[in-house]
Write a protein that holds these residues in place. Structure first.
Motif, mmCIF file in Angstrom:
data_model
loop_
_atom_site.group_PDB
_atom_site.id
_atom_site.type_symbol
_atom_site.label_atom_id
_atom_site.label_comp_id
_atom_site.label_asym_id
_atom_site.label_seq_id
_atom_site.Cartn_x
_atom_site.Cartn_y
_atom_site.Cartn_z
ATOM 1 N N LYS A 1 0.813 -1.217 0.000
ATOM 2 C CA LYS A 1 0.000 0.000 0.000
ATOM 3 C C LYS A 1 0.850 1.273 0.000
ATOM 4 C CE LYS A 1 -0.512 0.307 4.959
ATOM 5 N NZ LYS A 1 -1.332 0.656 6.054
ATOM 6 N N THR B 1 -4.637 2.019 -5.043
ATOM 7 C CA THR B 1 -5.368 3.003 -4.248
ATOM 8 C C THR B 1 -6.631 3.400 -5.015
ATOM 9 O OG1 THR B 1 -4.244 4.855 -5.308
ATOM 10 C CG2 THR B 1 -3.211 3.937 -3.310
ATOM 11 N N ASN C 1 -5.604 5.459 -8.032
ATOM 12 C CA ASN C 1 -4.987 4.661 -9.092
ATOM 13 C C ASN C 1 -6.011 3.773 -9.785
ATOM 14 O OD1 ASN C 1 -2.432 5.754 -8.919
ATOM 15 N ND2 ASN C 1 -1.644 4.158 -7.562
#
Length: 181
Positions: free
Chosen positions: A130, A137, A140
């Motif tokens: 992460k 995310t 993204n």
């Protein structure tokens, strides 16, 4: 107008599609198109459009090698990417591509298009830590979804219009240089 060479590198087909759209922006006989792996003679062209996909924010190795062989050429750089078009990543990638150019090249213009991200790369990114800037995310994931719809007809139309702008630019430059004589 001197004949153009359009040369590209493509893994997923994105850059090939944009290269073909650029080629279609020229009139018949104004340009030749080749994949970077094909045989062509750089000495036959003064004007070269070079297309590539991005890896680690710069052109792939085959294109890096090609750019280094260009000397005394007028160059257009075009790239396909998963990143947004006006992102820092995109702009920096053009600068990195330019840094590979040989001596006395002049960059006439640049063109970028989003493109589908390689599925193998996407899978790695989905499983990334992460803290990795490329991790899955929400931002993204949204960008990947948007990129998956490109290149599209709008991108191809922009590429053809870009060619017209570059032809006009070169014509005005030649006119200006002739006036100085």
């Amino acid at each position: 107008m001197k004949k153009w060479l359009i040369v590209y590198s493509s893994v997923t087909g994105n850059t090939k599609q944009i290269a073909e759209a650029i080629y279609n922006g020229f009139n018949e006989g104004e340009a030749d198109i080749y994949a970077v792996k094909d045989n062509f003679n750089l000495a036959d062209y003064d004007n070269i459009a070079v297309g590539y996909w991005l890896t680690r924010g710069e052109p792939d190795k085959k294109v890096q090698e090609l750019l280094a062989k260009l000397n005394n050429k007028t160059v257009i750089l075009f790239q396909t990417q998963g990143a947004e078009l006006n992102s820092e990543h995109s702009i920096t990638a053009f600068a990195r591509a330019a840094s590979y150019l040989g001596d006395n090249c002049k960059i006439l213009g640049t063109f970028a298009s989003q493109g589908k991200i390689n599925p193998v790369m996407l899978e790695r990114r989905k499983n990334a830590d992460k803290n990795d800037p490329h991790a899955a995310t929400p931002r993204n994931l949204e960008r990947w979804q948007k990129a998956s719809m490109h290149p599209n007809e709008e991108d191809f139309s922009r590429a053809r219009a870009f060619v017209e702008a570059m032809k006009r630019k070169i014509s005005l430059r030649e006119k200006y240089l002739n006036m100085k004589k």
